[in-house]
Design an enzyme around this catalytic site. Structure first.
Site, PDB file in Angstrom:
ATOM      1  N   ASP A  22      29.192  93.752  22.939  1.00 24.77           N
ATOM      2  CA  ASP A  22      30.570  93.428  23.404  1.00 24.77           C
ATOM      3  C   ASP A  22      30.604  93.755  24.737  1.00 24.77           C
ATOM      4  O   ASP A  22      30.708  94.991  25.273  1.00 24.77           O
ATOM      5  CB  ASP A  22      31.483  94.125  22.582  1.00 24.77           C
ATOM      6  N   LYS A  84      35.313  88.729  10.501  1.00 25.11           N
ATOM      7  CA  LYS A  84      36.332  89.227   9.430  1.00 25.11           C
ATOM      8  C   LYS A  84      36.788  88.202   8.771  1.00 25.11           C
ATOM      9  O   LYS A  84      37.997  87.948   9.323  1.00 25.11           O
ATOM     10  CB  LYS A  84      37.089  90.118  10.464  1.00 25.11           C
ATOM     11  N   ASP A  87      40.436  84.139   5.412  1.00 24.49           N
ATOM     12  CA  ASP A  87      41.772  82.924   5.256  1.00 24.49           C
ATOM     13  C   ASP A  87      41.579  82.396   3.623  1.00 24.49           C
ATOM     14  O   ASP A  87      41.175  82.977   2.834  1.00 24.49           O
ATOM     15  CB  ASP A  87      41.236  81.645   6.166  1.00 24.49           C
ATOM     16  N   ILE A  88      42.045  81.162   3.656  1.00 24.06           N
ATOM     17  CA  ILE A  88      41.823  80.576   2.151  1.00 24.06           C
ATOM     18  C   ILE A  88      40.497  80.108   1.842  1.00 24.06           C
ATOM     19  O   ILE A  88      39.658  80.156   2.862  1.00 24.06           O
ATOM     20  CB  ILE A  88      42.857  79.545   1.902  1.00 24.06           C
ATOM     21  N   ASN A  90      38.792  77.694   1.043  1.00 24.23           N
ATOM     22  CA  ASN A  90      38.353  76.274   1.512  1.00 24.23           C
ATOM     23  C   ASN A  90      37.674  76.560   3.243  1.00 24.23           C
ATOM     24  O   ASN A  90      36.709  76.161   3.619  1.00 24.23           O
ATOM     25  CB  ASN A  90      39.109  75.156   1.479  1.00 24.23           C
ATOM     26  N   THR A  91      38.772  77.174   3.807  1.00 25.56           N
ATOM     27  CA  THR A  91      38.447  77.385   5.332  1.00 25.56           C
ATOM     28  C   THR A  91      37.344  78.553   5.477  1.00 25.56           C
ATOM     29  O   THR A  91      36.413  78.448   6.397  1.00 25.56           O
ATOM     30  CB  THR A  91      39.835  78.001   5.802  1.00 25.56           C
ATOM     31  N   SER A 140      37.685 101.265  11.356  1.00 27.27           N
ATOM     32  CA  SER A 140      37.515 102.558  12.205  1.00 27.27           C
ATOM     33  C   SER A 140      38.475 102.828  13.034  1.00 27.27           C
ATOM     34  O   SER A 140      38.635 104.193  13.543  1.00 27.27           O
ATOM     35  CB  SER A 140      36.234 102.229  13.276  1.00 27.27           C
ATOM     36  N   GLY A 206      32.133 102.769  15.173  1.00 25.13           N
ATOM     37  CA  GLY A 206      33.374 103.611  15.717  1.00 25.13           C
ATOM     38  C   GLY A 206      32.704 104.786  16.364  1.00 25.13           C
ATOM     39  O   GLY A 206      33.219 105.929  16.703  1.00 25.13           O
ATOM     40  N   GLY A 228      28.739  99.999  20.204  1.00 26.35           N
ATOM     41  CA  GLY A 228      28.741  98.970  21.483  1.00 26.35           C
ATOM     42  C   GLY A 228      29.297  99.553  22.363  1.00 26.35           C
ATOM     43  O   GLY A 228      28.082  99.840  23.042  1.00 26.35           O
TER      44      GLY A 228
HETATM   45  P1  XMP Z   1      32.440  99.958  19.819  1.00 30.74           P
HETATM   46  O1  XMP Z   1      32.493  99.665  21.366  1.00 30.74           O
HETATM   47  O2  XMP Z   1      33.889 100.716  19.380  1.00 30.74           O
HETATM   48  O3  XMP Z   1      32.497  98.849  19.033  1.00 30.74           O
HETATM   49  O4  XMP Z   1      31.391 100.594  19.537  1.00 30.74           O
HETATM   50  C1  XMP Z   1      32.511  98.694  17.659  1.00 30.74           C
HETATM   51  C2  XMP Z   1      32.239  97.279  17.331  1.00 30.74           C
HETATM   52  O5  XMP Z   1      32.362  97.103  15.793  1.00 30.74           O
HETATM   53  C3  XMP Z   1      33.445  96.288  15.473  1.00 30.74           C
HETATM   54  N1  XMP Z   1      34.162  97.229  14.715  1.00 30.74           N
HETATM   55  C4  XMP Z   1      34.369  97.017  13.502  1.00 30.74           C
HETATM   56  N2  XMP Z   1      34.122  95.862  12.740  1.00 30.74           N
HETATM   57  N3  XMP Z   1      34.966  96.799  10.761  1.00 30.74           N
HETATM   58  C5  XMP Z   1      34.350  95.664  11.410  1.00 30.74           C
HETATM   59  O6  XMP Z   1      33.773  94.912  10.826  1.00 30.74           O
HETATM   60  C6  XMP Z   1      35.442  97.813  11.507  1.00 30.74           C
HETATM   61  O7  XMP Z   1      36.117  98.552  10.930  1.00 30.74           O
HETATM   62  C7  XMP Z   1      34.998  97.614  12.950  1.00 30.74           C
HETATM   63  N4  XMP Z   1      35.439  98.711  13.745  1.00 30.74           N
HETATM   64  C8  XMP Z   1      34.890  98.325  14.814  1.00 30.74           C
HETATM   65  C9  XMP Z   1      34.225  96.257  16.938  1.00 30.74           C
HETATM   66  O8  XMP Z   1      34.960  94.749  16.996  1.00 30.74           O
HETATM   67  C10 XMP Z   1      33.260  96.264  17.721  1.00 30.74           C
HETATM   68  O9  XMP Z   1      32.532  95.010  17.870  1.00 30.74           O
END
Ligand code: XMP
Length: 263
Positions: A22, A84, A87-88, A90-91, A140, A206, A228
């Site tokens: 990211d 993440k 949705d419903i 089908n989507t 997180s 996290g 990240g």
């Molecule tokens: P950082 O920069 O905080 O990024 O190390 C963490 C990455 O993980 C994602 N993230 C989550 N993804 N459930 C998830 O599916 C979570 O609880 C969660 N917490 C953080 C966040 O969007 C980033 O890409």
């Protein structure tokens, strides 16, 4: 199968760290160049790569993202799309299919939509295309308590239980490839691990920037760490990921997950 592929990758690389690529870069070409540069610099210390919509939206799923997926495949790194899905049915099916067709090995989905006309179609597509589904169990961030931490009445048993426990049971029942539990809540990791009992791997984001500790998360039961900003914003991303990898891998050994001296 995704869960075996990532396990093999972790064993081979002696790493359970997944890079969340990211970057806070607006211009797509610059974003792509920097993403590839960080991936190339860190891959030796990673077991997988995760992308999020802050990469997919500016780069395009069948455009710039393809270059990242292709590079990850060359490096034999499984890829996860943090979609993440929520949705419903089908989507959800269409969303999962697009990500799998684009080359992702697994998607993250939200269990709040339930099974019937919710995530069932996602699991069906995953099975058909031999890919993975990872479900959220306890996120997180601080606000996670407002949803995942609520006390709810389990529709199957009628009992009052925390929402995340219901989701952990669903991850088991649905045979998910993984459950996401924030590294910021090591006590939740421990509790959820006692439900999942190593039948469903725990993926823990996290660490670092959000305040989570790699050692506490892994010793509590996390199998993989998703990291990240601590890596991508570090002055030396390769060194940073190697440091996290060393701590996480030692902690896995401490848990008895890795046989000492095994090649
Ligand atoms: P950082 O920069 O905080 O990024 O190390 C963490 C990455 O993980 C994602 N993230 C989550 N993804 N459930 C998830 O599916 C979570 O609880 C969660 N917490 C953080 C966040 O969007 C980033 O890409």
């Amino acid at each position: 199968m995704f869960r075996h592929d990532i396990e093999n990758s972790a064993r081979k690389k002696k790493s359970n760290v997944i890079l969340a690529l990211d970057l806070g870069v607006d211009r797509p070409q610059q974003l792509l160049t920097r993403s590839l540069r960080i991936l190339n610099a860190t891959h030796e210390h990673l077991c997988a790569l995760k992308l999020n919509r802050q990469a997919v939206l500016p780069l395009g799923l069948f455009d710039g993202v393809q270059k990242i997926i292709q590079r990850a495949k060359e490096l034999k790194l499984p890829t996860i799309m943090d979609a993440k899905i929520n949705d419903i049915g089908n989507t959800n099916r269409a969303i999962a299919e697009y990500y799998y067709k684009a080359g992702f090995d697994a998607v993250i989905a939200s269990p709040f939509v339930g099974w019937n006309e919710g995530l069932q179609p996602v699991f069906e597509v995953a099975q058909k295309m031999n890919r993975g589904v990872i479900v959220l169990v306890y996120m997180s961030h601080k606000g996670a308590v407002e949803g995942y931490g609520q006390i709810v009445q389990d529709v199957d048993t009628g009992q009052l239980v925390p929402q995340y426990k219901v989701f952990a049971e669903k991850a088991l029942k649905w045979k998910a490839d993984g459950a996401v539990v924030g590294a910021t809540y090591p006590e939740k990791i421990r509790e959820i691990h006692s439900v999942l009992k190593d039948k469903v791997a725990i993926y823990s984001p996290g660490v670092g920037t959000q305040g989570g500790d790699a050692e506490a998360a892994v010793k509590g039961g996390a199998d993989y760490l998703i990291v990240g900003r601590s890596i991508v914003e570090a002055e030396d991303p390769a060194r940073k990921v190697a440091q996290i990898r060393d701590v996480a891998w030692q902690s896995l050994k401490h848990r008895g997950k890795i046989k000492q001296n095994k090649k």
